[in-house]
Scaffold this active site. Sequence first.
Site, PDB file in Angstrom:
ATOM      1  N   GLU A  54      51.899  50.871 101.728  1.00  0.00           N
ATOM      2  CA  GLU A  54      53.252  50.499 102.103  1.00  0.00           C
ATOM      3  C   GLU A  54      53.951  51.517 102.997  1.00  0.00           C
ATOM      4  O   GLU A  54      54.780  51.149 103.838  1.00  0.00           O
ATOM      5  CB  GLU A  54      54.095  50.249 100.839  1.00  0.00           C
ATOM      6  CG  GLU A  54      53.671  49.039 100.029  1.00  0.00           C
ATOM      7  CD  GLU A  54      52.583  49.320  99.005  1.00  0.00           C
ATOM      8  OE1 GLU A  54      52.264  48.411  98.217  1.00  0.00           O
ATOM      9  OE2 GLU A  54      52.060  50.463  98.997  1.00  0.00           O
ATOM     10  N   PHE A 116      57.177  45.120  83.859  1.00  0.00           N
ATOM     11  CA  PHE A 116      56.009  45.540  84.636  1.00  0.00           C
ATOM     12  C   PHE A 116      56.356  45.622  86.122  1.00  0.00           C
ATOM     13  O   PHE A 116      56.922  44.706  86.693  1.00  0.00           O
ATOM     14  CB  PHE A 116      54.861  44.546  84.420  1.00  0.00           C
ATOM     15  CG  PHE A 116      53.640  44.860  85.241  1.00  0.00           C
ATOM     16  CD1 PHE A 116      52.893  46.008  84.992  1.00  0.00           C
ATOM     17  CD2 PHE A 116      53.241  44.026  86.278  1.00  0.00           C
ATOM     18  CE1 PHE A 116      51.766  46.297  85.749  1.00  0.00           C
ATOM     19  CE2 PHE A 116      52.126  44.310  87.041  1.00  0.00           C
ATOM     20  CZ  PHE A 116      51.389  45.454  86.763  1.00  0.00           C
ATOM     21  N   GLN A 117      56.038  46.750  86.723  1.00  0.00           N
ATOM     22  CA  GLN A 117      56.297  47.040  88.133  1.00  0.00           C
ATOM     23  C   GLN A 117      57.781  46.928  88.492  1.00  0.00           C
ATOM     24  O   GLN A 117      58.148  46.528  89.587  1.00  0.00           O
ATOM     25  CB  GLN A 117      55.442  46.150  89.050  1.00  0.00           C
ATOM     26  CG  GLN A 117      53.972  46.543  89.032  1.00  0.00           C
ATOM     27  CD  GLN A 117      53.171  45.949  90.165  1.00  0.00           C
ATOM     28  OE1 GLN A 117      53.494  44.882  90.686  1.00  0.00           O
ATOM     29  NE2 GLN A 117      52.100  46.629  90.555  1.00  0.00           N
ATOM     30  N   LYS A 166      62.288  37.978  91.833  1.00  0.00           N
ATOM     31  CA  LYS A 166      61.319  36.891  92.007  1.00  0.00           C
ATOM     32  C   LYS A 166      61.958  35.522  91.790  1.00  0.00           C
ATOM     33  O   LYS A 166      61.613  34.557  92.490  1.00  0.00           O
ATOM     34  CB  LYS A 166      60.141  37.094  91.054  1.00  0.00           C
ATOM     35  CG  LYS A 166      58.961  36.176  91.351  1.00  0.00           C
ATOM     36  CD  LYS A 166      57.725  36.580  90.569  1.00  0.00           C
ATOM     37  CE  LYS A 166      56.528  35.718  90.978  1.00  0.00           C
ATOM     38  NZ  LYS A 166      55.302  36.130  90.253  1.00  0.00           N
ATOM     39  N   MET A 488      50.670  74.380 112.195  1.00  0.00           N
ATOM     40  CA  MET A 488      52.015  74.937 112.216  1.00  0.00           C
ATOM     41  C   MET A 488      52.268  75.808 110.985  1.00  0.00           C
ATOM     42  O   MET A 488      52.952  76.843 111.066  1.00  0.00           O
ATOM     43  CB  MET A 488      53.061  73.827 112.305  1.00  0.00           C
ATOM     44  CG  MET A 488      54.445  74.313 112.683  1.00  0.00           C
ATOM     45  SD  MET A 488      54.513  75.141 114.299  1.00  0.00           S
ATOM     46  CE  MET A 488      54.614  73.734 115.404  1.00  0.00           C
TER      47      MET A 488
END
Length: 592
Positions: A54, A116-117, A166, A488
């Site tokens: 993502e 969940f999630q 949802k 760097m």
Amino acid sequence: MPTADRQPGAEILLRALRDQGVEVIFGYPGGAVLPIYDAIFNQNSIRHILVRQEGGAVHAAEGYARSTGKVGVVLVTSGPGATNAVTGLADALMDSIPVVCLTGQVPTHLIGNDAFQEADTTGITRPATKHNYLVKRPEDLARVVHEAFYVARTGRPGPVVIDLPKDILINPAPYAEAAKTHTSYRPRTDPDPAQIRKAVALLKAAKRPVIYAGGGVINSGPHASETLRSLIAATGFPVTNTLMGLGSCPASDPRFLGMLGMHGTYEANLAMHGCDVMLAVGARFDDRVTGRLNAFSQGSRKIHIDIDTSSINKNVPVEVPIVADAGKALDALLAAWKADSTPVDTTALTAWWRQIDIWREKNCLAFHQDMTPGAIIKPQYAIQRLFEMTRNLGKDVFITTEVGQHQMWAAQYFHFDRPNHWMTSGGLGTMGYGLPAAMGVQVAHPDAMVIDIAGEASILMNIQEMGTLAQYRLPVKVFILNNEYMGMVRQWQELLHGGRYSESYSAALPDFVKLAESFHAKGLRATSIEQLDAVILEMLTSDIAVVADIAVDQKENCFPMIPSGAAHNEMILGTEVEGDAAAVSDQGFALV
């Protein structure tokens, strides 16, 4: 059940996206957003690009947005899908990139139950976005989508999150057209004529002027860059760019002093240090540009044009603040300059340019490349040859970068004459940005040459997006400057920490040629100077994705360099450049 005027929320969402002109979504599916993916399956007007993580989706949307001027669109699921997107959102916020990120959420009746999630996406992303929404009612869905696009692209652009439970996606919802006006968020875009007149009066009286242009010029659109060029031609003033502003002024313009700031040129930094009038356009005076604030351009009178009111007087006090869109302000400034018959001090300006030319003679970007067969490749030379060999391709060339030494060398040695062709992570400095950003650029410009200039450490941050390149046959080129160090970090450890190279050496790098081949791409390698041109040529003429692994000098540092917290006249120059930066008097001339 759906009726003539009510459809499932996911269908309403896609309809709103189509009405906003969305052509591409970068996303990754999950349980909470399956209704959206089902709706995507049943239509052909919006293309979906399946990323591999993502964070890469947001960076791809940034590349798409930065190279087109459109809003980039991201779709991720709830919980870890949303939290993985946070770095990209913070990156877009810092660099003012318009992105709308659609995140899935558990059904409304489960919010707050640790389902969940589940994650508090709006809470987590609030500091990383320009604005965010949690849609709780079906009748709000279409309005919120339209408003999110308006907020993302209006004023100072930035990322906006829409959190979608949802059940909102499943249940019927009404459609609403985009509002014609917005009363709650109406940024000022037109400049105050009185402030424009003050600015012109200051500029006409200047003896040592400098124009300092940043990413806001590019965000305003191509017209702003065109007007900036006209203003430079009309005034004859020197101009410098921030990292994010490169391309707004052609690098080939003799009045362009190069990039300024921590790894900017000697002449740009000393001109900023010694100027008497500074015109800052679409730049925010960040620490990498200003260095030590109490020594930054002391005594100069400053004009600051920015669409974000909060950016003005935030870091540096200015005499003439102008809150406006950069393009509209430049138009007004150019018209007022031409209308004002007050003569400029040509004698003083001639002397100022003479001093700038003396600083230019320092040749602060000089380096020595041994051309003996078998010699190690200097990273600066690799970038220089890449630039030279792309000039006659007969196609658009877009450059993205990761973050580190290679990024600064790219800014120094790859010269940009047009806006929107340079994509890099400036404010947040996000390693792993370049490859997915290049992916987004290539989706937007399928016939262009898109090159990610990378380091061997940064490229591994999002290397899995090579799978996306393969799936969609995106011929992105990855040009790795491989010095086996986090370059760097190693440079700062050498210069500031007594050469104690703590955890900056990569002891177990992959074989990038085999890695490229495992992702269905072409892998190339150059280990000595005589191999470089052939590798670049093969990379540029290949019609598939390529990873070019260029072994470069491990000990090379990126100069010039202003140490963190130092003033502009306290630069460290490379060994090929004689002496350190000269001190500058109050009159702007080098002290002997």
